[in-house]
Design an enzyme around this catalytic site. Structure first.
Site, short mmCIF file in Angstrom:
data_model
loop_
_atom_site.label_atom_id
_atom_site.label_comp_id
_atom_site.label_asym_id
_atom_site.label_seq_id
_atom_site.Cartn_x
_atom_site.Cartn_y
_atom_site.Cartn_z
N ASP A 18 -23.38 3.60 -35.53
CA ASP A 18 -24.24 3.45 -34.36
C ASP A 18 -24.12 4.70 -33.48
OD1 ASP A 18 -26.11 1.88 -33.00
OD2 ASP A 18 -24.61 0.99 -31.70
N HIS B 181 -32.19 0.34 -20.34
CA HIS B 181 -31.04 0.90 -19.62
C HIS B 181 -31.47 1.24 -18.20
CE1 HIS B 181 -29.73 2.58 -23.79
NE2 HIS B 181 -29.56 1.29 -23.69
N ASP C 30 -23.77 -3.60 -23.83
CA ASP C 30 -25.13 -3.09 -23.85
C ASP C 30 -26.07 -3.97 -24.68
OD1 ASP C 30 -27.17 -0.68 -23.75
OD2 ASP C 30 -26.93 -1.16 -25.87
N GLU D 202 -14.97 1.83 -28.76
CA GLU D 202 -16.19 1.40 -28.07
C GLU D 202 -16.34 -0.12 -28.11
OE1 GLU D 202 -21.05 1.88 -28.19
OE2 GLU D 202 -19.95 1.65 -30.05
N ASP E 92 -21.37 4.71 -21.05
CA ASP E 92 -22.29 5.78 -21.40
C ASP E 92 -23.53 5.80 -20.51
OD1 ASP E 92 -23.03 3.37 -22.50
OD2 ASP E 92 -23.50 4.16 -24.49
N HIS E 93 -23.90 4.62 -20.00
CA HIS E 93 -25.08 4.53 -19.13
C HIS E 93 -25.10 3.15 -18.48
CE1 HIS E 93 -26.79 1.93 -22.17
NE2 HIS E 93 -26.54 2.86 -23.07
N SER F 62 -27.64 5.74 -25.48
CA SER F 62 -26.26 5.93 -25.96
C SER F 62 -26.11 7.21 -26.78
CB SER F 62 -25.82 4.75 -26.81
OG SER F 62 -25.75 3.60 -26.03
ZN LIG Z 1 -28.67 0.19 -25.21
#
Ligand SMILES: [Zn+2]
Length: 471
Positions: free
Chosen positions: A148, A435, A341, A336, A383-384, A96
């Site tokens: 974060d 991830h 996640d 967010e 983000d991923h 992230s």
């Molecule tokens: Zn993560």
């Protein structure tokens, strides 16, 4: 067609501004209000198409549509990262910190870095700094700590994401084993300090989320904690849902509604997470699928702790109301939903589903806002990718008389439409999943037409935001 309309509109407005000159008349303020442009960037942390499909199946059924699914502009986003020791070399799976840095600054960097370049450790200007310098209001809203990695990338510059407060800057451990060293970023050494300290000194007008514990630490070089420093710097501190609901201020706002990450909405029954299927060893010569004990199906249930904290939608509504007041030039807001996640790392599919629901509700608020503020670009992206996979309840190979089971962990959820949703996690055999490197979606409202191509990088999302806001 939309971009042409916008262009014609802005030419007309420029002419109006020119004809009014610099005098502060009612007409000029009306014209300026029309010149205001806003960007609402909504990030689902780890929200790849697997996560979206799992959540959609549970929340509205296999044939249903979320508000997300009605957004007219749909693109695919390449998630890039580079190696810290050799920034020329591609790394195919991001975190992230580096991916939010690409969205916030346009720079592709290495994993763990926040607003800084791989290898060289240069600070790269971010969207909050650029927007504030151009006279826009700025805000961040997150279900994680406001310090974060994802929110931090939009206002901070530091070599490692874990340096969230002054006590984490050196000689600190995360997970009791990973040593953290951001000593080069200490103020005493000419740096900007920890992420929490940088939030306070940033141009942000508003930050809402979790992370109270990071602001209870003593400021570097002072006897006071960061809550005191934030108040000195003009922030009003909010710590409860009541504080948020009764808000009436034109001060800067720092809302910290939990010590760390905010509680999620849903959990597995009794807190159950994904479990390992158990193959029977008694009948190993003539194994069949029936010799494998799969985790018992269960329902998602409300997470009890969630009831006491603000929802993402409630925080979004306050942010939109605050940032749109007296915003002659407009605003930039990053929202967010973080635990899509985090709950995938811990193999809690119900937790991730509830966080997609929260993101979808925040989008509803954004769409409602756009109805009266049409010059607003809404972007929804991730983000991923993450570990969760939607897998079959009955294997295609069930008839092979083989013990068919995943080497990973499995959760089987009874859906409201009364079928079973099987979610598999198999990237790791330790306490946390990884991830993944899949490309992620970018969904947007009609303001993205002509601005956002069908395939782009996260750096190009940064470029599109800059272009839209004329930064
Ligand atoms: Zn993560």
């Amino acid at each position: 067609m939309f971009s042409v309309t916008r262009k014609v509109g802005s030419v007309v407005l420029c002419m109006l501004v020119a004809s009014f000159g610099a005098e502060a008349t009612d007409e000029t303020s009306i014209t300026r209000a029309h010149l205001a442009k806003n960007v609402i960037l909504i990030i689902g942390d780890g929200m790849d198409d697997h996560q979206l499909t799992i959540a959609r199946n549970y929340l509205v059924g296999a044939r249903g549509k979320l508000s997300l699914d009605h957004l007219p502009s749909r693109s695919a986003v390449q998630v890039l990262a580079v190696d810290e020791s050799n920034p020329e070399r591609a790394v195919y799976v991001a975190d992230s910190a580096n991916s939010a840095t690409a969205l916030a600054t346009g720079l592709v960097t290495s994993r763990g870095r926040v607003g800084t370049s791989a290898g060289a450790d240069n600070d790269i200007p971010n969207l909050v700094e650029l927007a504030a310098a151009a006279g826009l209001k700025t805000g961040i809203v997150s279900t994680a700590s406001v310090t974060d990695a994802s929110p931090a990338a939009f206002y901070a510059h530091i070599s490692f994401r874990a340096c969230e407060n002054p006590a984490m800057m050196k000689d600190a451990l995360i997970y009791d084993r990973l040593r953290v060293d951001c000593s080069a970023d200490l103020k005493a050494r000419g740096g900007l300090g920890s992420i929490a300290e940088q939030l306070i000194s940033s141009p942000l007008d508003l930050a809402l989320g979790g992370g109270l514990r990071h602001f209870q630490e003593r400021a570097e070089g002072r006897d006071q904690n960061l809550l005191v420093v934030a108040e000195e710097e003009g922030f009003q501190i909010l710590q409860s849902r009541t504080d948020l609901q009764s808000l009436a201020t034109d001060k800067k706002i720092l809302g910290l509604f939990a010590p760390s990450t905010l509680p999620v909405r849903l959990r597995g029954e009794g807190g159950r997470v994904a479990e390992s299927p158990e193959p029977s060893l008694l009948n190993h010569i003539h194994w069949s699928q029936g010799d494998v004990e799969q985790p018992a199906p269960m329902r998602c249930e409300p997470e009890p702790e969630f009831a006491g904290t603000p929802s993402l939608k409630q925080m979004t509504d306050v942010a939109l109301s605050q940032l749109s007041q007296n915003a002659e030039r407009g605003f930039f807001l990053m929202i967010e939903s973080a635990s899509i996640d985090k709950k995938s790392h811990t193999r809690e599919a119900c937790g991730s589903i509830g966080e997609v629901a929260q993101l979808n509700e925040a989008l509803d608020s954004a769409l409602n806002f756009v109805a009266s503020h049409p010059n607003t670009l809404i972007l929804v992206t991730a983000d991923h990718g993450q570990a969760a996979q939607l897998v079959p309840v009955e294997s295609l190979f069930a008839g092979f008389n083989l013990p068919v089971f995943t080497p990973g962990k499995l959760i089987r959820i009874v859906t409201p439409e009364n079928s079973i949703l099987a979610v598999n996690y198999a990237t790791n055999d330790i306490f946390a999943e990884e991830h993944t490197g899949v490309n992620v979606p970018l969904l947007a409202n009609d303001q993205a037409f002509g601005l956002v191509p069908s395939m782009l990088t996260q750096s190009e999302i940064f470029d599109a935001i800059k272009t839209y806001l004329a930064l």
